[in-house]
Design a protein around this motif. Structure first.
Motif, PDB file in Angstrom:
ATOM      1  N   VAL A   1     -14.793  10.934  20.292  1.00 39.71           N
ATOM      2  CA  VAL A   1     -14.558  11.387  18.917  1.00 39.71           C
ATOM      3  C   VAL A   1     -14.250  10.187  18.027  1.00 39.71           C
ATOM      4  O   VAL A   1     -14.693  10.106  16.877  1.00 39.71           O
ATOM      5  N   VAL A   2     -13.481   9.261  18.588  1.00 38.41           N
ATOM      6  CA  VAL A   2     -13.193   8.001  17.899  1.00 38.41           C
ATOM      7  C   VAL A   2     -13.793   6.873  18.735  1.00 38.41           C
ATOM      8  O   VAL A   2     -13.244   6.492  19.763  1.00 38.41           O
ATOM      9  N   PRO A   3     -14.937   6.343  18.341  1.00 37.29           N
ATOM     10  CA  PRO A   3     -15.576   5.278  19.126  1.00 37.29           C
ATOM     11  C   PRO A   3     -14.808   3.965  19.032  1.00 37.29           C
ATOM     12  O   PRO A   3     -13.970   3.778  18.138  1.00 37.29           O
ATOM     13  N   ASN A   4     -15.094   3.069  19.960  1.00 39.51           N
ATOM     14  CA  ASN A   4     -14.401   1.780  19.976  1.00 39.51           C
ATOM     15  C   ASN A   4     -14.614   0.993  18.689  1.00 39.51           C
ATOM     16  O   ASN A   4     -13.740   0.240  18.258  1.00 39.51           O
ATOM     17  N   ASP A   5     -15.785   1.152  18.078  1.00 35.71           N
ATOM     18  CA  ASP A   5     -16.085   0.397  16.857  1.00 35.71           C
ATOM     19  C   ASP A   5     -15.758   1.181  15.591  1.00 35.71           C
ATOM     20  O   ASP A   5     -16.251   0.857  14.506  1.00 35.71           O
ATOM     21  N   ALA A   6     -14.910   2.207  15.727  1.00 34.09           N
ATOM     22  CA  ALA A   6     -14.585   3.054  14.573  1.00 34.09           C
ATOM     23  C   ALA A   6     -13.964   2.257  13.435  1.00 34.09           C
ATOM     24  O   ALA A   6     -14.143   2.588  12.262  1.00 34.09           O
ATOM     25  N   GLY A   7     -13.241   1.196  13.780  1.00 35.49           N
ATOM     26  CA  GLY A   7     -12.602   0.394  12.749  1.00 35.49           C
ATOM     27  C   GLY A   7     -13.576  -0.357  11.874  1.00 35.49           C
ATOM     28  O   GLY A   7     -13.225  -0.788  10.766  1.00 35.49           O
ATOM     29  N   ASP A   8     -14.811  -0.520  12.351  1.00 31.57           N
ATOM     30  CA  ASP A   8     -15.826  -1.252  11.587  1.00 31.57           C
ATOM     31  C   ASP A   8     -16.778  -0.326  10.841  1.00 31.57           C
ATOM     32  O   ASP A   8     -17.702  -0.800  10.176  1.00 31.57           O
ATOM     33  N   ASN A   9     -16.563   0.986  10.969  1.00 33.29           N
ATOM     34  CA  ASN A   9     -17.514   1.944  10.395  1.00 33.29           C
ATOM     35  C   ASN A   9     -17.152   2.421   8.996  1.00 33.29           C
ATOM     36  O   ASN A   9     -17.879   3.231   8.420  1.00 33.29           O
ATOM     37  N   LEU A  10     -16.021   1.973   8.468  1.00 32.95           N
ATOM     38  CA  LEU A  10     -15.673   2.351   7.103  1.00 32.95           C
ATOM     39  C   LEU A  10     -16.626   1.662   6.132  1.00 32.95           C
ATOM     40  O   LEU A  10     -17.003   0.507   6.357  1.00 32.95           O
ATOM     41  N   PRO A  11     -17.066   2.288   5.052  1.00 32.81           N
ATOM     42  CA  PRO A  11     -16.706   3.626   4.568  1.00 32.81           C
ATOM     43  C   PRO A  11     -17.635   4.742   5.064  1.00 32.81           C
ATOM     44  O   PRO A  11     -17.552   5.861   4.572  1.00 32.81           O
ATOM     45  N   ASN A  12     -18.519   4.447   6.004  1.00 32.59           N
ATOM     46  CA  ASN A  12     -19.432   5.484   6.493  1.00 32.59           C
ATOM     47  C   ASN A  12     -18.700   6.567   7.284  1.00 32.59           C
ATOM     48  O   ASN A  12     -19.101   7.730   7.285  1.00 32.59           O
ATOM     49  N   SER A  13     -17.638   6.178   7.974  1.00 29.69           N
ATOM     50  CA  SER A  13     -16.836   7.131   8.740  1.00 29.69           C
ATOM     51  C   SER A  13     -15.375   6.716   8.670  1.00 29.69           C
ATOM     52  O   SER A  13     -15.045   5.543   8.872  1.00 29.69           O
ATOM     53  N   PHE A  14     -14.521   7.694   8.389  1.00 26.65           N
ATOM     54  CA  PHE A  14     -13.090   7.423   8.278  1.00 26.65           C
ATOM     55  C   PHE A  14     -12.315   7.979   9.477  1.00 26.65           C
ATOM     56  O   PHE A  14     -11.102   8.116   9.418  1.00 26.65           O
ATOM     57  N   ILE A  15     -13.005   8.264  10.565  1.00 24.02           N
ATOM     58  CA  ILE A  15     -12.361   8.889  11.718  1.00 24.02           C
ATOM     59  C   ILE A  15     -11.277   8.006  12.321  1.00 24.02           C
ATOM     60  O   ILE A  15     -10.314   8.508  12.917  1.00 24.02           O
ATOM     61  N   VAL A  16     -11.387   6.694  12.154  1.00 20.68           N
ATOM     62  CA  VAL A  16     -10.387   5.792  12.723  1.00 20.68           C
ATOM     63  C   VAL A  16      -9.006   6.017  12.103  1.00 20.68           C
ATOM     64  O   VAL A  16      -7.980   5.690  12.707  1.00 20.68           O
ATOM     65  N   LEU A  17      -8.979   6.596  10.908  1.00 17.53           N
ATOM     66  CA  LEU A  17      -7.696   6.834  10.249  1.00 17.53           C
ATOM     67  C   LEU A  17      -6.855   7.870  10.998  1.00 17.53           C
ATOM     68  O   LEU A  17      -5.627   7.870  10.879  1.00 17.53           O
ATOM     69  N   LEU A  18      -7.510   8.741  11.759  1.00 17.13           N
ATOM     70  CA  LEU A  18      -6.773   9.769  12.501  1.00 17.13           C
ATOM     71  C   LEU A  18      -5.878   9.164  13.582  1.00 17.13           C
ATOM     72  O   LEU A  18      -4.661   9.408  13.581  1.00 17.13           O
ATOM     73  N   PRO A  19      -6.409   8.368  14.518  1.00 17.70           N
ATOM     74  CA  PRO A  19      -5.509   7.770  15.512  1.00 17.70           C
ATOM     75  C   PRO A  19      -4.524   6.781  14.901  1.00 17.70           C
ATOM     76  O   PRO A  19      -3.384   6.680  15.371  1.00 17.70           O
ATOM     77  N   LEU A  20      -4.943   6.064  13.872  1.00 16.67           N
ATOM     78  CA  LEU A  20      -4.018   5.130  13.225  1.00 16.67           C
ATOM     79  C   LEU A  20      -2.828   5.879  12.639  1.00 16.67           C
ATOM     80  O   LEU A  20      -1.685   5.416  12.716  1.00 16.67           O
ATOM     81  N   SER A  21      -3.096   7.040  12.076  1.00 19.60           N
ATOM     82  CA  SER A  21      -2.028   7.849  11.497  1.00 19.60           C
ATOM     83  C   SER A  21      -1.067   8.345  12.571  1.00 19.60           C
ATOM     84  O   SER A  21       0.159   8.224  12.441  1.00 19.60           O
ATOM     85  N   LEU A  22      -1.601   8.875  13.660  1.00 18.70           N
ATOM     86  CA  LEU A  22      -0.759   9.406  14.735  1.00 18.70           C
ATOM     87  C   LEU A  22       0.073   8.310  15.397  1.00 18.70           C
ATOM     88  O   LEU A  22       1.256   8.507  15.704  1.00 18.70           O
ATOM     89  N   LEU A  23      -0.536   7.158  15.606  1.00 21.25           N
ATOM     90  CA  LEU A  23       0.179   6.050  16.243  1.00 21.25           C
ATOM     91  C   LEU A  23       1.279   5.498  15.338  1.00 21.25           C
ATOM     92  O   LEU A  23       2.342   5.085  15.816  1.00 21.25           O
ATOM     93  N   SER A  24       1.037   5.497  14.044  1.00 19.37           N
ATOM     94  CA  SER A  24       2.056   5.015  13.105  1.00 19.37           C
ATOM     95  C   SER A  24       3.230   5.982  13.033  1.00 19.37           C
ATOM     96  O   SER A  24       4.389   5.565  12.928  1.00 19.37           O
ATOM     97  N   ILE A  25       2.944   7.271  13.104  1.00 17.98           N
ATOM     98  CA  ILE A  25       4.010   8.275  13.086  1.00 17.98           C
ATOM     99  C   ILE A  25       4.917   8.109  14.303  1.00 17.98           C
ATOM    100  O   ILE A  25       6.146   8.111  14.193  1.00 17.98           O
ATOM    101  N   GLN A  26       4.307   7.941  15.486  1.00 20.86           N
ATOM    102  CA  GLN A  26       5.133   7.793  16.686  1.00 20.86           C
ATOM    103  C   GLN A  26       5.912   6.484  16.671  1.00 20.86           C
ATOM    104  O   GLN A  26       7.020   6.406  17.196  1.00 20.86           O
ATOM    105  N   SER A  27       5.347   5.464  16.052  1.00 19.61           N
ATOM    106  CA  SER A  27       6.048   4.189  15.947  1.00 19.61           C
ATOM    107  C   SER A  27       7.322   4.338  15.126  1.00 19.61           C
ATOM    108  O   SER A  27       8.363   3.760  15.450  1.00 19.61           O
ATOM    109  N   ALA A  28       7.242   5.129  14.061  1.00 24.38           N
ATOM    110  CA  ALA A  28       8.427   5.387  13.241  1.00 24.38           C
ATOM    111  C   ALA A  28       9.474   6.144  14.050  1.00 24.38           C
ATOM    112  O   ALA A  28      10.678   5.910  13.907  1.00 24.38           O
ATOM    113  N   GLY A  29       9.014   7.045  14.910  1.00 25.57           N
ATOM    114  CA  GLY A  29       9.943   7.769  15.769  1.00 25.57           C
ATOM    115  C   GLY A  29      10.688   6.841  16.703  1.00 25.57           C
ATOM    116  O   GLY A  29      11.885   7.020  16.959  1.00 25.57           O
ATOM    117  N   GLN A  30       9.990   5.831  17.194  1.00 26.49           N
ATOM    118  CA  GLN A  30      10.641   4.857  18.069  1.00 26.49           C
ATOM    119  C   GLN A  30      11.673   4.042  17.305  1.00 26.49           C
ATOM    120  O   GLN A  30      12.774   3.785  17.802  1.00 26.49           O
TER     121      GLN A  30
END
Length: 262
Positions: free
Chosen positions: A136-165
């Motif tokens: 769902v999120v390919p390894n090169d997702a970070g390079d696919n902007l602005p064609n695909s913004f799917i990388v923002l999903l894992p970045l968002s979840l990981l940042s939320i958990q980081s704040a929890g830590q």
């Protein structure tokens, strides 16, 4: 019938003991060691995420700079990096708000609160790992902007958990070990008049800062080696498992009272 009643009373007693165990407030003594270990997770995730997706999920100072550079369309090699950094910053702030309120509402030092918090962090990381493994999120997702913004999903979840830590350092009262930010730790380390003169057992704040720094570096080294093939999924599974291990640790952590789990 007496045997049945005795069994029921025994079961109720066990349930009551278990409930008391998880309702008990944990002692903060030696909890700094858990925060220092969690600094390894910070270095592990940030180095891996930056190496694969060119963004931070913990070090929000770096993301803030990339957000500012984005106004002028830079860096030219990755003009959409600001979108990833901006999402990480927003998610981190949202995560800090949610985790802080959630923990205060449940009782910040209750055993169940500590366990829930770390398990939630682990689940968020596991979701990201699953998204990566399923494609769902390919390894090169970070390079696919602005064609695909799917990388923002894992970045968002990981940042939320980081704040929890990071919320843990505030809850446990060890402000010198944020397990996320090191800039102030570097300064405070040398600002300490006894940084070089105090015996190892006489300056615990210095020891905590150094321990946190070392663990972040070790985590970053591990994250770099594990993402040499630009596959981040194994790092995510590893980091999530470390969070689960910490959650299990809180189950057996000493409480302020004398409640025992039998």
């Amino acid at each position: 019938m007496p045997d049945v009643e005795d069994n029921q009373e025994l079961e109720q007693s066990k349930l009551s003991s278990l409930r008391d165990h998880f309702d008990a407030e944990l002692t903060e003594s030696w909890a700094d060691s858990v925060l220092i270990v969690s600094s390894f997770i910070t270095g592990l995730l940030d180095s891996a995420v930056f190496n694969v997706w060119s963004c931070f999920v913990s070090m929000q100072t770096g993301n803030t700079l990339y957000l500012g550079l984005g106004v002028s369309g830079q860096p030219k090699s990755s003009p959409w990096r600001w979108a990833k950094s901006g999402m990480s910053i927003i998610s981190f702030v949202v995560g800090a708000f949610i985790f802080s309120r959630f923990m205060r509402w449940l009782g910040p030092l209750r055993r169940s609160t500590m366990v829930y918090s770390w398990l939630i962090q682990a689940v968020l990381i596991y979701i990201c790992a699953a998204l990566e493994d399923t494609g769902v999120v390919p390894n090169d997702a970070g390079d696919n902007l602005p064609n695909s913004f799917i990388v923002l999903l894992p970045l968002s979840l990981l940042s939320i958990q980081s704040a929890g830590q990071m919320a843990m350092s505030r809850i446990l009262g060890y402000g010198e070990v944020t397990s996320v930010v090191l800039t102030s730790a570097y300064f405070d380390l040398v600002f300490d008049n006894e940084v070089f003169t105090a015996a190892p057992t006489r300056n615990v704040k210095r020891n905590r800062r150094i321990g946190s720094m070392v663990m972040v570096v070790l985590g970053a080294i591990a994250g770099g080696f594990l993402t040499q093939d630009e596959d981040i999924s194994k790092v995510l599974w590893f980091a999530g498992s470390l969070k689960v291990a910490i959650a299990i640790l809180w189950v057996f952590w000493k409480s302020k009272g004398s409640v025992r789990l039998e």
